[in-house]
Design a protein around this motif. Structure first.
Motif, mmCIF file in Angstrom:
data_model
loop_
_atom_site.group_PDB
_atom_site.id
_atom_site.type_symbol
_atom_site.label_atom_id
_atom_site.label_comp_id
_atom_site.label_asym_id
_atom_site.label_seq_id
_atom_site.Cartn_x
_atom_site.Cartn_y
_atom_site.Cartn_z
ATOM 1 N N TYR A 149 33.847 30.333 39.492
ATOM 2 C CA TYR A 149 35.182 30.868 39.213
ATOM 3 C C TYR A 149 35.089 32.064 38.282
ATOM 4 C CZ TYR A 149 39.825 31.017 37.023
ATOM 5 O OH TYR A 149 41.038 31.422 36.507
ATOM 6 N N ARG A 150 34.229 31.956 37.279
ATOM 7 C CA ARG A 150 34.091 33.024 36.294
ATOM 8 C C ARG A 150 33.554 34.306 36.947
ATOM 9 N NH1 ARG A 150 31.703 29.993 32.944
ATOM 10 N NH2 ARG A 150 29.540 30.654 33.233
ATOM 11 N N ARG A 151 32.544 34.153 37.808
ATOM 12 C CA ARG A 151 31.989 35.326 38.482
ATOM 13 C C ARG A 151 33.025 35.984 39.400
ATOM 14 N NH1 ARG A 151 27.290 32.059 38.901
ATOM 15 N NH2 ARG A 151 27.961 31.395 40.984
ATOM 16 N N ARG A 152 33.758 35.153 40.161
ATOM 17 C CA ARG A 152 34.758 35.712 41.071
ATOM 18 C C ARG A 152 35.858 36.418 40.298
ATOM 19 N NH1 ARG A 152 36.888 31.153 43.690
ATOM 20 N NH2 ARG A 152 34.991 31.145 44.943
ATOM 21 N N PHE A 153 36.303 35.817 39.216
ATOM 22 C CA PHE A 153 37.334 36.408 38.358
ATOM 23 C C PHE A 153 36.918 37.798 37.903
ATOM 24 C CE2 PHE A 153 40.900 35.460 35.406
ATOM 25 C CZ PHE A 153 40.761 36.524 34.526
ATOM 26 N N LEU B 275 46.229 36.181 39.391
ATOM 27 C CA LEU B 275 45.182 35.176 39.602
ATOM 28 C C LEU B 275 43.911 35.870 40.103
ATOM 29 C CD1 LEU B 275 46.993 32.120 41.250
ATOM 30 C CD2 LEU B 275 46.291 32.425 38.883
ATOM 31 N N TRP B 276 43.160 36.436 39.186
ATOM 32 C CA TRP B 276 41.944 37.149 39.560
ATOM 33 C C TRP B 276 40.892 36.206 40.112
ATOM 34 C CZ3 TRP B 276 42.328 42.166 40.054
ATOM 35 C CH2 TRP B 276 43.258 42.855 39.285
ATOM 36 N N GLY B 277 41.008 34.939 39.836
ATOM 37 C CA GLY B 277 40.045 33.976 40.355
ATOM 38 C C GLY B 277 40.315 33.553 41.784
ATOM 39 N N TYR B 278 41.423 34.027 42.376
ATOM 40 C CA TYR B 278 41.737 33.679 43.761
ATOM 41 C C TYR B 278 40.699 34.312 44.685
ATOM 42 C CZ TYR B 278 44.291 33.316 48.168
ATOM 43 O OH TYR B 278 44.644 33.046 49.464
#
Length: 287
Positions: free
Chosen positions: A34-38, A268-271
């Motif tokens: 999640y952190r990397r995708r965000f 929602l940058w983690g989407y």
């Protein structure tokens, strides 16, 4: 789950937002994926960490405020908790006698936008039908079905039946709402640029608009600090919607980008926006 949501719905909004902020940072700390995708999504959009950092807590607030939004007694309206901006665009669209399509990205509190419209305009302009994807777990389906039925607000599942329901609503001069940055199943979208990278984008929004001759408005709900409430902002599209599917999807993505950049700290940058679409079930039923 239903009992838990009912109990949490009695908490003040400011407390739920504090709890949610902590949960947002906990999820960010515990999930490397999640952190990397965000971070990758924010970098793709060219937004610096200083502007997206508040979105870590905002993601948790979005989840924590759901009990208050969904299970709040129906005799307790949003009232002064919501301020409307751009009301003139709604009235101008309805004055044309056509249906109205609301588009909102995963920005701020998108749940409150539907409730705010239903509460402020439902009696005068008719109900709003919101598209949603039914949860896979039965207990969650019951919760969502119970929570989203409020005066002036209807729901339509993301199925062929739900799309037909939305078309009927538009032809009756009513409003519908959907999140066009949600990744649709394979075959129900096109690849279009989103912050400079191809993203599989639904064609449903443009199909609804062209089939019904409905007007399109953009909307998003800004979450105010300290549990003070929300500002729901309505605005028109900056450019006309093309007829061709790929061009229309790119046009809508540009509109979503502009909204997101107004308040990157609540997106929602983690989407998983750039994922490949899931396969369409063989038995059909999808829009």
């Amino acid at each position: 789950m239903l009992i838990l949501f009912r109990l949490l719905s009695r908490c003040p909004l400011w407390l739920l937002h504090h709890i949610g902020a902590a949960l947002g940072w906990l999820a960010f700390a515990l999930s490397p994926t999640y952190r990397r995708r965000f971070r990758a999504n924010a970098a793709q959009a060219g937004v610096p960490w200083s502007q997206v950092r508040p979105a870590v807590a905002a993601a948790g607030r979005m989840v924590a405020e759901l009990p208050w939004l969904w299970m709040r007694p129906q005799d307790q309206p949003l009232g002064a908790r919501v301020r409307i901006e751009g009301e003139q665009h709604i009235r101008a669209a309805h004055a044309q006698g056509r249906g109205l399509i609301f588009l909102t990205p995963h920005l701020g509190c998108f749940e409150v936008t539907a409730q705010a419209y239903a509460e402020h305009f439902g009696a005068e302009c008719g109900p709003l039908t919101a598209l949603y994807r039914p949860p896979r777990k039965a207990v969650l389906r019951k919760l969502v079905d119970t929570a989203r039925h409020r005066p002036g607000l209807k729901t339509a599942p993301a199925t062929l039946a739900g799309v037909r329901q939305m078309i009927r609503a538009l032809k009756a001069g009513e409003a519908v709402g959907l999140l066009p940055d949600q990744v649709p199943p394979e075959g129900l979208g096109v690849w279009a640029p989103f912050f400079g990278r191809p993203a599989y984008t639904m064609t449903l929004a443009s199909r609804l608009a062209h089939q019904s001759a409905a007007s399109i408005l953009l909307v998003w709900g800004e979450r105010l600090p300290g549990g003070a409430g929300y500002v729901v902002r309505f605005s028109p599209m900056a450019e006309p919607l093309p007829l061709e599917a790929e061009s229309a999807a790119a046009c809508i993505n540009r509109a979503m980008e502009r909204l997101i950049l107004q308040c990157p700290g609540q997106y929602l940058w983690g989407y998983h926006r750039y994922k490949h679409p899931r396969a369409l079930p063989h038995e059909g039923g999808q829009p």
